[in-house]
Design a protein around this motif. Structure first.
Motif, PDB file in Angstrom:
ATOM      1  N   HIS A  18       2.576  -8.237  -1.117  1.00  0.00           N
ATOM      2  CA  HIS A  18       3.194  -7.034  -0.547  1.00  0.00           C
ATOM      3  C   HIS A  18       2.439  -6.604   0.704  1.00  0.00           C
ATOM      4  CE1 HIS A  18       4.830  -6.921  -4.644  1.00  0.00           C
ATOM      5  NE2 HIS A  18       5.830  -6.228  -4.126  1.00  0.00           N
ATOM      6  N   ALA A  19       3.175  -6.125   1.681  1.00  0.00           N
ATOM      7  CA  ALA A  19       2.563  -5.613   2.903  1.00  0.00           C
ATOM      8  C   ALA A  19       1.748  -4.370   2.571  1.00  0.00           C
ATOM      9  CB  ALA A  19       3.631  -5.287   3.937  1.00  0.00           C
ATOM     10  N   LEU A  20       0.553  -4.305   3.120  1.00  0.00           N
ATOM     11  CA  LEU A  20      -0.331  -3.168   2.889  1.00  0.00           C
ATOM     12  C   LEU A  20      -0.178  -2.157   4.021  1.00  0.00           C
ATOM     13  CD1 LEU A  20      -3.509  -5.205   1.854  1.00  0.00           C
ATOM     14  CD2 LEU A  20      -1.870  -4.078   0.333  1.00  0.00           C
ATOM     15  N   PRO A  21      -0.502  -0.898   3.766  1.00  0.00           N
ATOM     16  CA  PRO A  21      -0.405   0.110   4.831  1.00  0.00           C
ATOM     17  C   PRO A  21      -1.427  -0.104   5.944  1.00  0.00           C
ATOM     18  CG  PRO A  21      -0.425   1.134   2.656  1.00  0.00           C
ATOM     19  CD  PRO A  21      -0.796  -0.301   2.460  1.00  0.00           C
ATOM     20  N   ALA A  22      -2.560  -0.737   5.612  1.00  0.00           N
ATOM     21  CA  ALA A  22      -3.653  -0.869   6.570  1.00  0.00           C
ATOM     22  C   ALA A  22      -3.314  -1.822   7.700  1.00  0.00           C
ATOM     23  CB  ALA A  22      -4.920  -1.342   5.859  1.00  0.00           C
ATOM     24  N   MET A  23      -3.692  -1.429   8.920  1.00  0.00           N
ATOM     25  CA  MET A  23      -3.650  -2.321  10.069  1.00  0.00           C
ATOM     26  C   MET A  23      -5.066  -2.417  10.620  1.00  0.00           C
ATOM     27  SD  MET A  23      -0.070  -1.352  11.980  1.00  0.00           S
ATOM     28  CE  MET A  23       0.093  -2.998  12.696  1.00  0.00           C
ATOM     29  N   VAL A  24      -5.419  -3.574  11.185  1.00  0.00           N
ATOM     30  CA  VAL A  24      -6.791  -3.788  11.630  1.00  0.00           C
ATOM     31  C   VAL A  24      -6.824  -4.339  13.052  1.00  0.00           C
ATOM     32  CG1 VAL A  24      -7.631  -4.180   9.288  1.00  0.00           C
ATOM     33  CG2 VAL A  24      -6.860  -6.127  10.651  1.00  0.00           C
ATOM     34  N   ARG A  25      -7.918  -4.054  13.740  1.00  0.00           N
ATOM     35  CA  ARG A  25      -8.236  -4.690  15.012  1.00  0.00           C
ATOM     36  C   ARG A  25      -9.305  -5.739  14.730  1.00  0.00           C
ATOM     37  NH1 ARG A  25      -7.453   0.743  16.704  1.00  0.00           N
ATOM     38  NH2 ARG A  25      -5.861   0.913  18.331  1.00  0.00           N
ATOM     39  N   LEU A  26      -9.130  -6.929  15.252  1.00  0.00           N
ATOM     40  CA  LEU A  26     -10.065  -8.011  14.975  1.00  0.00           C
ATOM     41  C   LEU A  26     -11.089  -8.219  16.070  1.00  0.00           C
ATOM     42  CD1 LEU A  26      -7.707 -10.715  13.414  1.00  0.00           C
ATOM     43  CD2 LEU A  26      -9.058  -8.950  12.268  1.00  0.00           C
TER      44      LEU A  26
END
Length: 217
Positions: A117-125
């Motif tokens: 499932h897609a998580l709410p969190a987005m990240v910068r790498l």
């Protein structure tokens, strides 16, 4: 300490997987993923997965170097390359919480998929990428699936697989919203891919200013 981006690249290129994707033999939707290789001076040394963007171009990650026909490498981990096709998948943005399935090929060239499932969190790498934001999901992915499509339950593509983060890499991010996750797969979402496509078009077909004597009329 190496930059996080280097750690991510190592996870994708050197590790096995962050779970156990399952093999499948044929599927009218998931078969849209296809294998891509590095070209010269590293012909066939590295492999990954790609998916068609439109009838003239396909998309994969840029950490697979020297992909034949490559025309553009974006700020994020993405590149477009020339690849003709008669049919293309439909793309859309994803919704946190919806079911997703990452599809690609493992290092044995078996077609595999990992669902979650897609998580709410987005990240910068990587700070050098500017404001590129990657999506996250809790499905498993394996080495070789980089660049492969991430499908929603309706069969539309919502992004491409980029990497997965280990527990130590998650700790380095210092993200409490991800701390409880046993595995996190990273994908570049449709919105970012479409933005990169716009950058490519602007570069390939730059808009020239109108002559001054015409613009003033």
């Amino acid at each position: 300490m190496r930059p996080l981006k280097s750690l991510v690249a190592a996870s994708v290129l050197l590790s096995g997987c962050n779970g156990m994707p399952v093999a499948f033999t044929q599927d009218p939707v998931y078969d849209q993923a296809f294998v891509v290789h590095s070209g010269g001076p590293l012909p066939y040394m590295l492999m990954g997965t790609a998916v068609q963007w439109n009838e003239e171009y396909a998309v994969t990650v840029k950490h697979i170097p020297y992909v034949p026909g490559s025309v553009y490498q974006g700020q994020g981990d993405i590149q477009f390359f020339r690849h003709k096709a008669n049919g293309v998948p439909l793309w859309r943005g994803y919704t946190p919480g919806e079911a997703v399935t990452a599809v690609g090929y493992n290092s044995l060239y078996m077609s595999v998929k990992g669902s979650g499932h897609a998580l709410p969190a987005m990240v910068r790498l990587d700070a050098k990428e500017g404001n590129v934001l990657y999506g996250t999901h809790d499905g498993p992915v394996a080495k070789g699936m980089s660049g492969g499509p991430v499908f929603a339950a309706d069969g539309k593509v919502v992004g491409i697989t980029v990497a997965f983060l280990s527990s130590s890499e998650l700790a380095a991010l210092k993200r409490p919203d991800l701390a409880s996750q046993s595995r996190v797969s990273i994908f570049l979402p449709y919105a970012e891919i479409n933005r990169e496509w716009g950058r490519y078009l602007a570069q390939a077909q730059p808009v020239t200013a109108a002559p001054t004597h015409l613009a003033s009329r």
